[in-house]
Design an enzyme around this catalytic site. Structure first.
Site, PDB file in Angstrom:
ATOM      1  N   CYS A 194      14.435 -26.450   0.771  1.00 22.88           N
ATOM      2  CA  CYS A 194      13.868 -25.133   0.474  1.00 22.88           C
ATOM      3  C   CYS A 194      12.586 -24.910   1.271  1.00 22.88           C
ATOM      4  CB  CYS A 194      13.613 -24.911  -1.016  1.00 22.88           C
ATOM      5  SG  CYS A 194      13.010 -23.233  -1.351  1.00 22.88           S
ATOM      6  N   SER A 224       9.543 -21.141  -7.019  1.00 29.48           N
ATOM      7  CA  SER A 224      10.630 -20.376  -7.640  1.00 29.48           C
ATOM      8  C   SER A 224      11.026 -20.977  -8.990  1.00 29.48           C
ATOM      9  CB  SER A 224      11.845 -20.321  -6.711  1.00 29.48           C
ATOM     10  OG  SER A 224      11.515 -19.619  -5.534  1.00 29.48           O
ATOM     11  N   CYS A 245       9.474 -26.319  -6.693  1.00 30.42           N
ATOM     12  CA  CYS A 245       9.143 -25.145  -5.881  1.00 30.42           C
ATOM     13  C   CYS A 245       8.584 -24.047  -6.777  1.00 30.42           C
ATOM     14  CB  CYS A 245      10.421 -24.671  -5.190  1.00 30.42           C
ATOM     15  SG  CYS A 245      10.259 -23.156  -4.231  1.00 30.42           S
ATOM     16  N   HIS A 247      15.986 -26.732  -6.799  1.00 34.97           N
ATOM     17  CA  HIS A 247      16.936 -26.191  -5.816  1.00 34.97           C
ATOM     18  C   HIS A 247      16.651 -26.746  -4.433  1.00 34.97           C
ATOM     19  CE1 HIS A 247      13.430 -23.603  -6.066  1.00 34.97           C
ATOM     20  NE2 HIS A 247      13.617 -23.370  -4.779  1.00 34.97           N
ATOM     21  N   HIS A 281       8.460 -19.706 -11.360  1.00 34.80           N
ATOM     22  CA  HIS A 281       8.692 -18.307 -11.743  1.00 34.80           C
ATOM     23  C   HIS A 281       9.624 -18.235 -12.961  1.00 34.80           C
ATOM     24  CE1 HIS A 281       6.586 -16.137  -8.693  1.00 34.80           C
ATOM     25  NE2 HIS A 281       7.370 -16.448  -7.687  1.00 34.80           N
TER      26      HIS A 281
HETATM   27 ZN   LIG Z   1      12.249 -22.896  -3.374  1.00 34.70          ZN
END
Ligand SMILES: [Zn+2]
Ligand SMILES: [Zn+2]
Length: 381
Positions: A182, A55, A53, A75, A58
């Site tokens: 997610c 995230s 993902c 996640h 990041h």
């Molecule tokens: Zn995510």
């Protein structure tokens, strides 16, 4: 908050392979880690699949600079329960589960008010990438290793709070169940829970990665009209069209705001921002018609700010809605999403653009940084 092993972590020499981030802007490294046995209220899951993902990216890029390291990223995962700690009664050995990265406590004010996505207890620890008791369940020698959002699905096994392990039907392929955890929960939840759009309302979706494509699908399920998909990648736009977008806008060649204003003759009822950048957040707000709402779904890098025109928002009664995790309650919404898939209203297969083994995990982030593919999923043997 320092990272400690915690009284609940009982290590008995069980080793796993996992993708570990030690330094930002460096590739993940496949390492052998020791995993604790599940403590009270915890379960151990053998992962079948893990999504990747933005995230995660990041954190790799240092855009969420305060994230503790070393950390096992990932996640959105799904697998099988292989061990349970004392007091666990929601899931049992052999159950298939999709993992939730917001294992809400069920007891705090927000949980009791029906907003488990804002669980105060979870916000204190999950975003520290630690278990609810403030400790971790992985270590490398004597060094604690945290798990992203308590999930840490880019490893062969994980120990999670039982309320983060959502039981799913055995017939659901684990790679599809993983992306529900997610991307799909966030995107579909943004439509059904955060925005609660009504059939036939007009929508623009800015960004068609895993989350944005899930927003498109949720809007298709709600018969949004027009349903305008915006991205810079022609393949993603083609997929959005196949999944129900009535119009596509290639943001590299035209002004997306003008295009949306023209198609709708004055702006949309809902604009979903699924990237998390200043420019696209501002565009989403500028695409709104009277009484329109911008739903901010994408997670921005630290320190991002955006400018709004308050006179327009006031005069036209527009709204800006924050959306964390699709405002989902996973034990309710994961089965609901899988039911929509079973009914043919959502096409989860289309989210998964590539399947790779854990050893190739860095390729997933290289492709993501280049804006390629929708979701690369790591599949475990
Ligand atoms: Zn995510
Ligand atoms: Zn709570």
């Amino acid at each position: 908050m320092g990272c400690r092993m915690g009284d609940g972590a009982r290590f008995e020499g069980r080793m796993i392979r996992a993708a570990v981030l030690r330094e930002v802007n460096r590739p993940l490294e496949i390492e052998e880690l020791e995993i604790a046995e599940p403590g009270a209220g915890e379960v151990m899951v053998r992962l079948g699949a893990s999504g990747t993902c933005h995230s995660d990216l990041h954190i790799i890029n240092g855009e969420w600079a305060e994230t503790r390291r070393p950390i096992v990223l990932g996640h959105e995962g799904a697998g099988e329960v292989v061990a349970v700690g004392p007091g666990v009664d929601r899931v049992g050995l052999g159950d298939h589960v999709a993992l939730s990265w917001l294992p809400s406590c069920g007891r705090c004010r927000q949980c009791l008010a029906g907003r488990p996505q804002l669980c105060q207890k979870a916000l204190e620890t999950v975003h520290e990438n630690l278990m609810p008791d403030g400790s971790s369940r992985l270590r490398s020698g004597d060094e604690p290793v945290s798990s992203m959002l308590t999930v840490g699905s880019l490893g062969e096994y994980t120990v999670v709070p039982e309320n983060g392990a959502i039981r799913i039907d055995d017939s659901v392929p684990l790679d599809l169940a993983a992306v529900v955890g997610c991307a799909v929960a966030t995107g579909v939840g943004a439509v059904l829970n955060t925005a609660r759009i009504e059939a036939g309302q007009s929508v623009a979706v800015v960004g068609c990665g895993g989350v944005g494509i899930s927003v498109v699908q949720g809007c298709t399920a709600m018969s949004a009209e027009p349903l305008i998909a915006i991205d810079a990648n022609p393949e993603k736009l083609a997929l959005a069209k196949r999944l129900g977008a009535t119009h596509t806008v290639d943001a590299t060649s035209v002004d997306a705001v003008e295009a949306v204003q023209e198609i709708t003759g004055g702006g949309v009822d809902y604009a979903f921002e699924a990237i998390g950048l200043k420019a696209t957040i501002e565009q989403a707000i500028a695409m709104l018609g009277p009484a329109g709402a911008a739903v901010l779904v994408g997670m921005p890098p630290d320190g991002t700010t955006a400018e709004i025109d308050p006179m327009t928002i006031t005069s036209f009664e527009q709204r800006i809605l924050g959306c964390i995790y699709g405002s989902c309650n996973p034990p309710v919404d994961f089965p609901r999403i899988l039911g929509l898939h079973r009914r043919g209203r959502l096409d989860l297969d289309s989210i998964v653009s590539r399947r790779i083994p854990l050893e190739q995990v860095n390729e997933a982030f290289t492709a993501m940084a280049a804006g390629e593919g929708v979701r690369t999923v790591v599949v475990y043997e």
